[in-house]
Scaffold this active site. Structure first.
Site, short mmCIF file in Angstrom:
data_model
loop_
_atom_site.label_atom_id
_atom_site.label_comp_id
_atom_site.label_asym_id
_atom_site.label_seq_id
_atom_site.Cartn_x
_atom_site.Cartn_y
_atom_site.Cartn_z
N THR A 12 0.80 -1.23 0.00
CA THR A 12 0.00 0.00 0.00
C THR A 12 0.83 1.27 0.00
O THR A 12 0.47 2.24 -0.66
CB THR A 12 -0.93 -0.01 1.25
OG1 THR A 12 -1.82 -1.10 1.10
CG2 THR A 12 -1.71 1.28 1.38
N ASP A 90 0.21 -6.78 4.85
CA ASP A 90 -0.45 -8.07 5.09
C ASP A 90 0.51 -9.18 5.52
O ASP A 90 0.19 -9.98 6.40
CB ASP A 90 -1.21 -8.51 3.83
CG ASP A 90 -2.44 -7.64 3.58
OD1 ASP A 90 -2.86 -6.95 4.53
OD2 ASP A 90 -2.96 -7.66 2.45
#
Ligand code: ASP
Length: 340
Positions: A12, A90
């Site tokens: 991200t 993640d």
């Protein structure tokens, strides 16, 4: 003047919007430079950015990517004073743990970071996390170990977990004190007890069939659990158990299957599903029976660190007693054991 190398793997922090949602996007170095130039009050070390090819959402990163990261670190190790790995959130805890086990003792810091909101988006946490990681990278009190900087805290890499999907304080190390807290000043509550040394840059042999997790839950299928334990390609298994390490007994059948797997040489590591605390295998009869079956109590190791540790130890060719010995003890400060 200290120099830092930033390795961008994807995630991200450098993603940009697309019709399909956020996607990894090249050119982070230029975008970062533009953002940092907005305010000349940043007193940052000199840094370079290398983008890995291809950039990936961290959900796509597999153990082969750990080898690629370590190879990049090796080729630049002598030329920089510290390293920052920009990574998707993640699987950041898995990669940080894996690199801690692969590299072993370090003589320079390796700091993972990323963000929950991409650089340049409103309320993005990217700049704060990246700037914090850069400042920590050259701070004399920052330990020479693999760590993870996120939302004003520095965590031991192999103790860190992603604990929030939405919150900007996405990472914590529930079983270990923070290495540093970033307020107005940087506070390091205690020095790292890990020994420093020359890193091991050797790649691991990747075998995606070797390691598995067996989660225990009410209503689980004994047949499926037995099939997994009987799988000939299995070399290491995380038994993801209840509370202090308890399994259901299935009238002794699960225990028999565990015993048989242990006798075949499969390393069985018991890790608790609880968010905080440790496995104590002798506390209940159900858990104590695991000792007889050869299951190793994982202490307070996290699932992420347990999987990374098994992959790295097996990928370095460890087996038998040597493997058991490493799993029973902390090799890079990843756990505290209360029973053996
Ligand atoms: N899916 C993204 C990744 O892990 C999430 C993030 O970076 O926050 O790459």
């Amino acid at each position: 003047m200290p120099r830092v190398l930033m390795l961008y793997t994807g995630g991200t922090v450098g993603m940009q919007p697309s019709p399909q949602g956020y996607v990894p996007s090249a050119g982070l170095a230029e975008r970062l430079a533009a953002h940092l130039a907005l305010d000349d009050s940043y007193r940052l070390p000199t840094f370079d950015v290398i983008e890995m090819q291809p950039l990936m959402d961290s959900a796509e990163l597999m153990p082969a990517a750990w080898n690629r990261l370590v190879a990049l670190l090796e080729s630049h190790w002598a030329h920089y004073d510290a390293f920052v790995v920009l990574h998707g959130t993640d699987t950041m805890a898995y990669s940080a743990a894996a690199l801690s086990f692969m590299l072993g003792a370090l003589n320079k810091p390796v700091i993972f970071t990323g963000s929950q909101i991409p650089l340049g988006e409103p309320r993005s946490d990217a700049l704060n996390n990246v700037v914090s990681a850069l400042q920590l990278a050259v701070h004399p009190a920052t330990p020479c170990e693999v760590s993870l900087a996120f939302h004003d805290r520095l965590l031991r890499g192999n103790r860190a977990r992603k604990v929030r999907t939405q919150g900007l304080d996405a990472f914590d190390s529930p079983n270990f004190p923070w290495l540093a807290e970033l307020g107005i000043s940087l506070r390091f509550p205690q020095p790292s007890a890990l020994l420093s040394g020359i890193p091991n840059f050797a790649p691991i042999t990747v075998d995606d069939e070797a390691v598995a997790v067996l989660p225990l839950y009410p209503g689980m299928s004994l047949r499926r659990a037995k099939a997994l334990l009987a799988d000939e390609s299995l070399k290491g298994l995380v038994l993801y158990s209840y509370g202090v390490g308890n399994p259901p007994s299935f009238a002794g059948e699960l225990l028999d299957a565990l015993k048989a797997a242990n006798e075949r040489g499969v390393a069985l590591l018991n890790v608790t599903q609880c968010a905080q605390g440790e496995v104590v295998q002798g506390a209940y009869a159900t858990g104590a029976a695991l000792n007889q079956a050869g299951v190793i109590a994982g202490g307070d190791i996290t699932l992420e660190a347990a999987l990374a540790k098994l992959n790295v130890l097996l990928g370095r060719g460890l087996s038998g007693l040597a493997l058991r010995h490493c799993l029973k003890s902390a090799v890079r400060g990843e756990c505290r054991h209360t029973d053996q």
